[in-house]
Design a protein around this motif. Sequence first.
Motif, short mmCIF file in Angstrom:
data_model
loop_
_atom_site.label_atom_id
_atom_site.label_comp_id
_atom_site.label_asym_id
_atom_site.label_seq_id
_atom_site.Cartn_x
_atom_site.Cartn_y
_atom_site.Cartn_z
N ARG A 290 -7.58 -2.32 8.20
CA ARG A 290 -8.66 -3.26 8.55
C ARG A 290 -8.32 -4.67 8.08
O ARG A 290 -8.63 -5.66 8.75
CB ARG A 290 -9.97 -2.78 7.95
N ARG A 291 -7.71 -4.77 6.90
CA ARG A 291 -7.30 -6.09 6.39
C ARG A 291 -6.27 -6.72 7.33
O ARG A 291 -6.32 -7.92 7.63
CB ARG A 291 -6.71 -5.91 4.98
N ASP B 7 0.87 -1.20 0.00
CA ASP B 7 0.00 0.00 0.00
C ASP B 7 0.90 1.24 0.00
O ASP B 7 0.74 2.14 0.80
CB ASP B 7 -0.91 -0.03 1.21
N THR C 136 -8.49 0.83 4.67
CA THR C 136 -8.85 -0.53 4.30
C THR C 136 -7.68 -1.49 4.50
O THR C 136 -7.87 -2.68 4.81
CB THR C 136 -9.31 -0.59 2.83
N THR C 137 -6.45 -0.99 4.35
CA THR C 137 -5.27 -1.82 4.58
C THR C 137 -5.16 -2.18 6.05
O THR C 137 -4.86 -3.33 6.41
CB THR C 137 -4.00 -1.08 4.13
N HIS D 86 -3.71 3.23 4.10
CA HIS D 86 -5.13 3.44 3.86
C HIS D 86 -5.94 2.68 4.91
O HIS D 86 -5.55 1.58 5.33
CB HIS D 86 -5.50 2.94 2.45
N GLY E 244 -5.08 2.14 -0.56
CA GLY E 244 -5.87 0.93 -0.32
C GLY E 244 -5.86 -0.01 -1.50
O GLY E 244 -5.32 0.27 -2.58
N GLY E 245 -6.50 -1.16 -1.32
CA GLY E 245 -6.62 -2.12 -2.41
C GLY E 245 -5.34 -2.83 -2.76
O GLY E 245 -5.21 -3.40 -3.84
N CYS F 207 -8.52 5.94 10.82
CA CYS F 207 -9.61 4.99 11.07
C CYS F 207 -10.46 5.51 12.23
O CYS F 207 -10.13 5.28 13.40
CB CYS F 207 -9.06 3.61 11.39
#
Length: 634
Positions: A540-541, A493, A537-538, A535, A498-499, A569
Amino acid sequence: MPGTSTNDPCSQANPEEALVTNVDIEFFIDFEAKVISSFTALTVKVLSEETANLVLDTRDLDVHACVLVSGSSEEKLEYAVGEKHEALGSSLTISLPGVHKGDEIIVGVHSTTSPSCTAVQFLEPQQTAGGTHPYLFSQCQAIHARSLIPCQDTPGAKMTYAATVWVPSDLTALMSAVPSDTDVRGTQSLRFKERATGTHKAFHFLQKISIPPYLLALAAGLLEARDIGPRSRVWSEPTMVESGAYEFADTEKFLSTGEAIAGEYVWGRYDILLLPPSFPYGGMENPCLTFVTPTLLAGDRSQANVVAHEIAHSWCGNLVTNNTWEHFWLNEGFTVFLERKILGRLHGDPMFHFHALGGLKALADSVKDFGATHPFTALVPELTGGQDPDDAFSSVPYEKGFNFLYYLQTTVGGAEKFEPFFREHIQRYANSTVDSLQFKAFFIEYFKGTKGIEAIDWDAWLYGPGMPPVENQFDGSLMQQADALASTWHLGDVMGIGGGNFEGCSAQDIEGWEGEQVVAFLEKLLELRSMTALHPTTVRRMDDLYKFSASRNSEIRHAWFRLNIKAGCEEVIPHVTKFLVEQGRMKYIRPLYRALFNSQMGRKTALDTFTKHQGIYHPIAQKMVAQDLGLISK
């Protein structure tokens, strides 16, 4: 500064002229008024023919009377309380009648603490783990003993002590001394017995080994004990005592390993008091009774290494004491060195080096926070001008001091050459004090003729600011695992959008890791993403895989929360605020308050949380966090 000691800029006392060698204390604790009444009998050795006064340190103490004690009789003495200095408090000057060099006299002082006493924190029942009884604990390091009793509040004035403590009948009192069934104060009768009748009971203590005043410690509450070794027990509130006994079951291993390196453990008992959550430090090395924070209760003994540090203080700091706070590295640098020696012998050399590398990162952070040229980043900082030693507190004396000792060890040929010197240093200065020049002189004397010592740049190490002048080399095998995983997440990341591709990551990445390695992984990520956050989302992953949010290890939680705040977050905010108000350890609350305050989403939360809950924190912690948030000036 009027009345300042010629040797210690942080004290106004005169131990060079009239030295206090012992104190007999009687305390009466009033939980309703939140004050402690005391009679302190100070045994004074006159060191100068010109001595006319005994000068003591006080801070916000109400002094009622001063007397000359001779057997059962007392003679009133003239005294004057000096003008209050913001950091140093007020001098108490007591006139001594016709004394001569070599005389030994007993001077008694009747006093009462202020409700704002910085040495003690009174807790309401709801602030304790059990929620049913009040509690009190002290924290006298660095210069807070003077707000508890009048004393020569400098590390250079070591003393023995005996004490009687009156507490409400349903509570237990403990001190940094060995408990006794009888009153062992040699010269004093009980002065609060009539006041205590029917409401209070007395506990008695004796400390036969000389200690600096900052190691005077007192606690009182609803306490129980569990034995965890032949010379150790855990004390705590009933709701936590079993957890403490489990967590610190390896205490005897730490003690015996320390003895193998540094010599006999001379203090008799090594008990642990597991304190309520507001205790501001990880641990405090009070002799015979180490104070520790309940944030160590991880349920898996993963944070019990803090006890190894406090045990190491039994030799470094407690037995051999830095002469003034300017030489604090001789306390903490030596202690970290011995702590890591203990951990290395128990868990292997890679663990020694892993902690050394982690310490270097902490040192770099402190140097960055102060600025590389700031005088507080020197091993021997100048504390002139009435500065509070608390303001200079950082990892510098710990980690720069450790690195200096490791460099010296490398220079003289390794551990097999240096460890006998280390042990000899402890024996040479046991029961006394030492400064940096004395240490230097003994080192040069001991290693006379050893190749390489002539190249040691003592001035750069002792007085130069910033990072160490020599970069030590450590085994990075354990740290490399943490760094490699951090790099994986960082590169996955790299733009913070993210992603990222984390398909190769799994829960097995950290399987078998010590808690310290997990923290190192998170800290490395924070370092790599100092400019561009991960990010959300990173993050959270990562939690889906590693379950950091469910960790009971407070070190992991602390680093994890900071990573989440950095990533923006918002869902972490309630968890952070809960953590901030369920414990008061400065190692955690200060960085978390700063992280919230410096984030767009958290500034108001930081200010509102501290404003609402600052009363749960120890006075030292309140002051430092208020400075961090810009509520008071530094």
